[in-house]
Design an enzyme around this catalytic site. Structure first.
Site, PDB file in Angstrom:
ATOM      1  N   GLY A  57       0.846  -1.193   0.000  1.00  0.00           N
ATOM      2  CA  GLY A  57       0.000   0.000   0.000  1.00  0.00           C
ATOM      3  C   GLY A  57       0.878   1.239   0.000  1.00  0.00           C
ATOM      4  CD  GLN A  69       3.185   5.796   3.118  1.00  0.00           C
ATOM      5  OE1 GLN A  69       2.244   5.290   2.520  1.00  0.00           O
ATOM      6  NE2 GLN A  69       4.125   5.070   3.690  1.00  0.00           N
ATOM      7  CB  CYS A 112       5.021   1.982   7.969  1.00  0.00           C
ATOM      8  SG  CYS A 112       4.602   3.570   7.243  1.00  0.00           S
ATOM      9  CG  LEU A 113       6.324   1.011   1.944  1.00  0.00           C
ATOM     10  CD1 LEU A 113       5.791   1.291   0.542  1.00  0.00           C
ATOM     11  CD2 LEU A 113       7.357  -0.120   1.923  1.00  0.00           C
ATOM     12  CG  HIS A 116      -0.841   1.247   7.629  1.00  0.00           C
ATOM     13  ND1 HIS A 116       0.077   0.781   8.544  1.00  0.00           N
ATOM     14  CD2 HIS A 116      -0.125   2.005   6.750  1.00  0.00           C
ATOM     15  CE1 HIS A 116       1.274   1.262   8.248  1.00  0.00           C
ATOM     16  NE2 HIS A 116       1.180   1.999   7.150  1.00  0.00           N
ATOM     17  CD  GLU A 117      -1.294   2.503   3.059  1.00  0.00           C
ATOM     18  OE1 GLU A 117      -0.801   3.642   3.078  1.00  0.00           O
ATOM     19  OE2 GLU A 117      -0.603   1.471   3.165  1.00  0.00           O
ATOM     20  CG  HIS A 122       0.334   6.757   5.892  1.00  0.00           C
ATOM     21  ND1 HIS A 122       1.467   7.187   6.530  1.00  0.00           N
ATOM     22  CD2 HIS A 122       0.538   5.439   5.640  1.00  0.00           C
ATOM     23  CE1 HIS A 122       2.316   6.181   6.663  1.00  0.00           C
ATOM     24  NE2 HIS A 122       1.770   5.099   6.137  1.00  0.00           N
TER      25      HIS A 122
HETATM   26  O1  K1U Z   1       1.685   2.365   4.113  1.00  0.00           O
HETATM   27  C1  K1U Z   1       2.718   1.784   3.920  1.00  0.00           C
HETATM   28  O2  K1U Z   1       3.769   2.244   4.313  1.00  0.00           O
HETATM   29  C2  K1U Z   1       2.724   0.444   3.194  1.00  0.00           C
HETATM   30  C3  K1U Z   1       2.652  -0.744   4.132  1.00  0.00           C
HETATM   31  C4  K1U Z   1       1.219  -1.226   4.196  1.00  0.00           C
HETATM   32  C5  K1U Z   1       0.846  -2.139   5.316  1.00  0.00           C
HETATM   33  C6  K1U Z   1       1.509  -3.326   5.549  1.00  0.00           C
HETATM   34  C7  K1U Z   1       1.123  -4.170   6.579  1.00  0.00           C
HETATM   35  C8  K1U Z   1       0.038  -3.842   7.368  1.00  0.00           C
HETATM   36  C9  K1U Z   1      -0.610  -2.658   7.143  1.00  0.00           C
HETATM   37  C10 K1U Z   1      -0.231  -1.813   6.124  1.00  0.00           C
HETATM   38  C11 K1U Z   1       3.579  -1.822   3.558  1.00  0.00           C
HETATM   39  O3  K1U Z   1       3.402  -2.238   2.466  1.00  0.00           O
HETATM   40  S1  K1U Z   1       4.870  -2.398   4.560  1.00  0.00           S
HETATM   41  C12 K1U Z   1       5.624  -3.675   3.560  1.00  0.00           C
HETATM   42  C13 K1U Z   1       4.827  -4.930   3.504  1.00  0.00           C
HETATM   43  O4  K1U Z   1       3.926  -5.136   4.301  1.00  0.00           O
HETATM   44  C14 K1U Z   1       5.130  -5.951   2.470  1.00  0.00           C
HETATM   45  C15 K1U Z   1       6.157  -5.801   1.587  1.00  0.00           C
HETATM   46  C16 K1U Z   1       6.415  -6.760   0.624  1.00  0.00           C
HETATM   47  C17 K1U Z   1       5.625  -7.885   0.550  1.00  0.00           C
HETATM   48  C18 K1U Z   1       4.596  -8.062   1.436  1.00  0.00           C
HETATM   49  C19 K1U Z   1       4.330  -7.093   2.389  1.00  0.00           C
HETATM   50 ZN    ZN Z   2       2.592   3.253   6.217  1.00  0.00          ZN
END
Ligand code: K1U
Ligand code: ZN
Length: 187
Positions: free
Chosen positions: A65, A70, A110-111, A152-153, A156
């Protein structure tokens, strides 16, 4: 809706895919992540290009996501793809949660807080409405990872991060770890 413009944009995207860009993702504790996003009011070719750029940035990270906040664009736009083969693109514009049910804690990442994962309490099932890339309103009940990720998004877009659910001690440790990593990246 402006159909001629949509057709023009689709043509443009097919012809010139190289114009898609990798965008910089803001990292905690950047104060710009605290900005409250404004509604999207114009559904045009520039918005569709931004959506493409956000998908490319999210896939490259990699993540499931990405909220516009972000990438320092403070409007209510979210992209998401929970599939492993990039076939499940979803776009949420001006999202609203109508109802929430249940509560469960699960691990989130979270990225904008790279390499940190911790448990966050979320509603288990939600009903949400949002506009799609054409400005059409959609409404659906959501559960599982989709419901967690949308909450979560949407945080943000409200200037909130998953670390805000953790203790001050954990946040201090996270800030130190990310500072150290940033210093070693730039050394
Ligand atoms: O919002 C963001 O920073 C993105 C975040 C979204 C998220 C992940 C987990 C729970 C709630 C919200 C991410 O994508 S973190 C990376 C991640 O979860 C992932 C990366 C590669 C493959 C699978 C998952
Ligand atoms: Zn995030």
């Amino acid at each position: 809706m402006n159909w001629p413009d949509i057709r023009l944009s689709d043509h443009y995207l097919i012809r010139d895919e190289t114009r898609m860009a990798l965008l910089t993702i803001l990292e905690y504790p950047d104060p710009r992540l605290r900005t409250k996003a404004r509604p999207v009011t114009v559904f045009d070719a520039a918005l569709r290009q931004r959506i493409e750029d956000m998908f490319e940035t999210m896939y490259a990270a990699p993540g499931i996501g990405l909220a516009a906040s972000q990438i320092d664009w403070h409007h209510q736009l979210i992209v998401m793809d929970l599939t492993e083969d990039k076939t499940g693109r979803q776009v949420f514009i001006n999202p609203e949660i109508l109802t929430k049910e249940g509560s469960a804690s699960g691990e989130e990442g979270c990225l904008s807080v790279p390499g940190i994962y911790d448990d966050v309490p979320r509603a288990e099932r939600i009903s949400a409405r949002w506009q799609d890339a054409d400005g059409q309103w959609q409404q659906q009940p959501l559960d599982g990872l989709l419901a967690v990720c949308l909450q979560h998004e949407m945080d943000h877009l409200d200037g909130k991060l998953f670390v805000d659910y953790l203790s001050e001690l954990k946040r201090q440790r996270i800030r130190k770890k990310l500072d150290k990593e940033r210093r070693s990246r730039t050394a």
